[in-house]
Write a protein that holds these residues in place. Sequence first.
Motif, PDB file in Angstrom:
ATOM      1  N   ASP A  95      39.865  36.042  37.456  1.00  0.00           N
ATOM      2  CA  ASP A  95      39.931  36.860  38.047  1.00  0.00           C
ATOM      3  C   ASP A  95      38.339  36.255  38.813  1.00  0.00           C
ATOM      4  O   ASP A  95      37.687  37.312  39.840  1.00  0.00           O
ATOM      5  CB  ASP A  95      38.385  38.048  37.155  1.00  0.00           C
ATOM      6  N   ASP A  96      38.003  35.160  38.617  1.00  0.00           N
ATOM      7  CA  ASP A  96      36.469  35.036  39.885  1.00  0.00           C
ATOM      8  C   ASP A  96      36.805  35.409  41.329  1.00  0.00           C
ATOM      9  O   ASP A  96      37.195  34.555  41.700  1.00  0.00           O
ATOM     10  CB  ASP A  96      35.832  33.221  39.170  1.00  0.00           C
ATOM     11  N   PRO A  97      36.581  36.091  41.982  1.00  0.00           N
ATOM     12  CA  PRO A  97      36.140  36.365  42.838  1.00  0.00           C
ATOM     13  C   PRO A  97      35.589  34.707  43.917  1.00  0.00           C
ATOM     14  O   PRO A  97      36.418  34.837  45.081  1.00  0.00           O
ATOM     15  CB  PRO A  97      35.044  37.250  43.877  1.00  0.00           C
ATOM     16  N   GLY A  98      34.986  34.235  43.661  1.00  0.00           N
ATOM     17  CA  GLY A  98      34.605  32.732  44.433  1.00  0.00           C
ATOM     18  C   GLY A  98      35.610  31.552  44.607  1.00  0.00           C
ATOM     19  O   GLY A  98      36.054  30.963  45.127  1.00  0.00           O
ATOM     20  N   VAL A  99      36.466  32.167  43.330  1.00  0.00           N
ATOM     21  CA  VAL A  99      37.084  30.829  43.196  1.00  0.00           C
ATOM     22  C   VAL A  99      38.645  31.532  43.829  1.00  0.00           C
ATOM     23  O   VAL A  99      39.601  30.713  44.896  1.00  0.00           O
ATOM     24  CB  VAL A  99      37.777  30.915  41.341  1.00  0.00           C
ATOM     25  N   GLU A 100      38.428  32.752  44.232  1.00  0.00           N
ATOM     26  CA  GLU A 100      40.120  33.778  44.374  1.00  0.00           C
ATOM     27  C   GLU A 100      39.714  32.728  46.120  1.00  0.00           C
ATOM     28  O   GLU A 100      40.979  32.767  46.540  1.00  0.00           O
ATOM     29  CB  GLU A 100      39.395  34.648  44.595  1.00  0.00           C
ATOM     30  N   ALA A 101      38.859  32.638  46.843  1.00  0.00           N
ATOM     31  CA  ALA A 101      38.880  32.001  48.349  1.00  0.00           C
ATOM     32  C   ALA A 101      39.705  30.310  48.396  1.00  0.00           C
ATOM     33  O   ALA A 101      39.999  30.897  48.863  1.00  0.00           O
ATOM     34  CB  ALA A 101      37.576  32.331  49.126  1.00  0.00           C
ATOM     35  N   ILE A 102      38.598  29.857  48.007  1.00  0.00           N
ATOM     36  CA  ILE A 102      39.406  28.568  47.024  1.00  0.00           C
ATOM     37  C   ILE A 102      41.054  27.514  46.701  1.00  0.00           C
ATOM     38  O   ILE A 102      41.405  27.356  47.217  1.00  0.00           O
ATOM     39  CB  ILE A 102      38.641  27.623  46.137  1.00  0.00           C
TER      40      ILE A 102
END
Length: 273
Positions: free
Chosen positions: A197-204
């Motif tokens: 659920d990490d938002p930083g990983v979501e963009a990647i």
Amino acid sequence: MSVPVIELNSGRAIPQLGFGVYKVEPGDTERVVTDALEVGYRHIDTASMYGNEVGVGAAIAASGIPRDEIFVTTKLLNADHGARSTIEGFERSLEALGLEHVDLYLIHWPCPERGLYVESWLSMEGLFADGRARSIGVSNFLPHHLRAVTDAATVVPAVNQIELHPYYQQREADSFGREQGIVTEAWSPLGRGSLVDDPGVEAIAGANGKTLAQVILRWHIQRGFVVIPKSVRRERMAENLDIFDFELTDAEVGIISALDRGGRLGSHPDEVT
Ligand code: NAD
């Protein structure tokens, strides 16, 4: 796309991605491991403590896949630390698995209060010498435990399997191990699911057309760790294996590496008895 292998100091090679079966119910294990083998995993991580070695062995036997194409890891029960009980515990695991050898045998926890992990290690050197454990290693060892083993040992552990994911990267244990030629294997590589659920990983993930789980597992691969994600769902097993057709940029690896916040999810290795 095939799974890359990492050379171990034993002269053997370990598939860099495997399938973990912690908390898979004994009654479900044969079905779950059969799915994992059908989906394409060729590296299974179990432990005497998980109580599901019988199901792992049954799935391997029923698969018809040649034994030398599957890498099997199991681990010494904490209660079996000690010179003779290590051999007896290992033999119980072999019997439960229905195998003549395992590819990797690990001391599951150092259990410093027992004070027996070096003795166990010296017994495991015998299992390595007679070929019943093709490689031997440790799990949940911090640098001071590794030092105690390497000071007494003839054989340097091939692997140290530790809790490791972007939120908890164990840089000290990893770099100490690397200096000794010990491969770091990451347990809970997805942070027990907390990372998906990490938002930083979501963009990647969006930029690469991949899921968050795939991006996190790919980060492990590019950092040189062995990973053993677990899922009882066949579609997630397939998803977690499908990470060899893309590459994260150095900047993307750096963004994920910056997520370290230093808190473990599991137990402290000095506190497990
Ligand atoms: P993990 O990080 O692999 O997380 C597993 C959980 O993540 C699953 O239960 C599921 O909820 C979720 N998940 C898996 N794939 C997903 C996907 N594609 N999308 C969304 N969610 C997903 O954690 P784990 O099971 O604790 O660790 C993996 C393996 O590591 C274990 O099965 C075991 O073999 C090993 N392990 C070893 C030790 C040790 O002390 N040596 C301790 C814990 C685990």
